[in-house]
Design an enzyme around this catalytic site. Structure first.
Site, PDB file in Angstrom:
ATOM      1  N   ASP A  94      14.817 -87.923  -4.433  1.00  0.00           N
ATOM      2  CA  ASP A  94      14.326 -86.861  -5.304  1.00  0.00           C
ATOM      3  C   ASP A  94      13.419 -87.432  -6.375  1.00  0.00           C
ATOM      4  O   ASP A  94      13.858 -88.209  -7.229  1.00  0.00           O
ATOM      5  CB  ASP A  94      15.521 -86.146  -5.938  1.00  0.00           C
ATOM      6  CG  ASP A  94      15.117 -84.921  -6.741  1.00  0.00           C
ATOM      7  OD1 ASP A  94      13.937 -84.560  -6.735  1.00  0.00           O
ATOM      8  OD2 ASP A  94      16.002 -84.317  -7.387  1.00  0.00           O
ATOM      9  N   ASP A 110       6.857 -82.355  -6.412  1.00  0.00           N
ATOM     10  CA  ASP A 110       8.301 -82.578  -6.398  1.00  0.00           C
ATOM     11  C   ASP A 110       8.819 -82.614  -4.964  1.00  0.00           C
ATOM     12  O   ASP A 110       8.583 -81.694  -4.186  1.00  0.00           O
ATOM     13  CB  ASP A 110       8.979 -81.448  -7.181  1.00  0.00           C
ATOM     14  CG  ASP A 110      10.486 -81.625  -7.272  1.00  0.00           C
ATOM     15  OD1 ASP A 110      10.933 -82.787  -7.389  1.00  0.00           O
ATOM     16  OD2 ASP A 110      11.204 -80.621  -7.232  1.00  0.00           O
TER      17      ASP A 110
END
Length: 475
Positions: free
Chosen positions: A158, A351
């Site tokens: 992430d 992201d």
């Protein structure tokens, strides 16, 4: 998929309970108009209808792991997941549930960007969604080694999170189910708890809730659909046989919950000093890249410190984001027709943990309107999942409908032509296939470039130079 969402007070309470009891181990708005009407065939793409549906067979990419410091990337809901039997035991979320998780994540980033930098973590936790919350979004996992002797763990990676953590025995506070054995610090000769007076403990205070018990640093991070609380520790991290990092800071989670199915924790690739790129900078020079496969049944890669592709084009990381990867978006086109965004999405967060690309309401409305206009030959359906427009492809059979291509333009003359696999998403099989973009629900200039639209590109994060690059046909 069922998820657990805690109130901001809840994480503080959980952290308190952990310290005291569990430490014996020490909607569309009026949109923009569309410029021009002319389009040409070169801006349209054909899509194989059957390719929109999931496959049960894993297809290994020939470009995966062709570099020494590379990890295989797989979709945790696909057949390539490394844990035996995992696809049968994992509850795959619906498209609507993916969207809901994304919406929580978007809200958390919006709060993070609007917070008062001088406020402390516990004060922030009194807000609706605290700055220390990052929802457990993302579908992509890698496997790394921890401990001495090394044991493998499958982690979500992430770019919107910093702390790497995994579930630890004995999980006295309770842990979510996982297929792999949990990390047992008592079996590793290199495991060390972090003291409360260490610089590491001071760093975690900037990223998450923290506390102290018997001079052992405790951390707590709340997610939009879960949380992790545990010991801050150092351990030996193994990326490749020749890439072993001693004293790597990580979280040894003793009380964890959330939508982490198919994983054992999280690999933090953010920009803070506690994130993996910063901790490994002496070897990897704060440089990493990944390529997300076109299909959940294919594989990609996550590479560190590698030679940059000559096909890559770079755009600067925006200073508007302190610890996140922000880009300046300067344009969007549909079928070759540019939308008049006029700076309406100047703050774009790239992201890996958000599935879909979220656009401000006026821009989203303009995109959906232009796409609908160019898809006039196909049957519209009433979208039931929050996506628009949606189409019924069930009568096309094995056909190849033609759809308008979509490009996103970033500062520096960088065009990312979205792969055909990132334009549409099946919501209800082929009866409801929708444009795979979403509305932030706000007119602000904030947007998120999600992983669904990043597929097949090698996305290069040259943090040392303050640049993000895109190379087509990466996997």
């Amino acid at each position: 998929m069922a998820s657990t969402t805690l109130s901001p007070i809840s994480l503080t309470f959980i952290l308190y309970v952990f310290l005291v009891l569990l430490c014996p181990l020490c909607s569309l708005k009026k949109g923009l108009t569309v410029e021009g009407k002319e389009t040409t065939n070169k801006y349209f793409r054909t899509v194989k209808v059957n390719s929109l549906l999931p496959s049960n067979v894993c297809s290994q990419s020939p470009r995966v792991l062709n570099r020494a410091a590379s990890l295989r990337v797989v979709n945790r809901y696909g057949p390539c997941i490394p844990v035996t039997g995992a696809p049968e035991t994992i509850n795959v979320p619906s498209t609507a549930e993916f969207l809901l998780q994304d919406q929580l994540r978007v809200k958390s980033f919006q709060v993070w960007l609007s917070r008062n930098p001088s406020s402390g973590v516990f004060k922030e936790m009194q807000t609706t969604i605290p700055a220390s919350i990052v929802p457990t979004g993302g579908a992509y996992v890698v496997t790394v080694g921890l401990g001495t002797p090394k044991k493998d763990f499958t982690l979500l990676f992430d770019t919107g999170s910093d702390l790497t953590w995994t579930q630890c025995e004995p999980c006295l506070g309770g842990c979510f189910p996982q297929d792999q054995p949990k990390f047992d610090p008592t079996t590793s000769t290199s495991y060390k708890n972090v003291s409360c007076s260490s610089e590491f403990c001071k760093l975690i205070a900037e990223e998450a809730a923290h506390g102290c018990n018997s001079n052992t640093c405790i951390y707590g991070i709340q997610y939009g659909s879960g949380y992790t609380v545990g010991f801050l520790a150092t351990e030996t991290l193994t990326i490749a046989s020749s890439d072993v990092f001693e004293n790597f800071l990580f979280g040894c989670g003793e009380q964890n919950d959330g939508t982490f199915n198919g994983t054992t924790g999280l690999l933090g690739l953010g920009r803070s000093p506690i994130a993996l790129p910063s901790q490994t900078t002496n070897k990897y020079k704060n440089l990493f890249s990944y390529c997300l496969p076109a299909s959940p049944s294919s594989t990609g890669y996550l590479s560190f410190g590698v030679e940059v592709s000559q096909a890559a084009k770079f755009t600067p990381i925006s200073p508007k984001f302190k610890r996140l990867y922000g880009l300046n978006t300067v344009g969007i086109s549909v079928g070759g027709r540019k939308l008049p965004i006029n700076g309406s999405i100047s703050r774009t967060l790239i992201d890996s943990g958000t599935t879909f690309t979220f656009l401000p309401s006026p821009t989203y409305s303009a995109l959906a309107s232009a796409f609908r206009e160019m898809m006039a030959n196909y049957t519209l359906t009433n979208g039931t999942s929050g996506f628009q427009p949606c189409y019924d492809f069930s009568n096309i059979g094995n056909g190849t409908p033609t759809i308008p291509g979509i490009s996103i333009f970033f500062e520096g003359g960088v065009e990312v032509e979205i792969d055909v696999s990132g334009i549409l998403i099946p919501v209800n099989g082929l009866k409801e296939v929708c444009l795979a973009f979403a509305d932030t629900g706000s007119d602000s200039d904030f947007a998120i470039f999600g992983n669904y639209q990043q597929k097949t590109y090698e996305v290069i994060y040259d943090v040392a130079k303050g640049m993000v690059g895109f190379a087509p046909k990466g996997c």
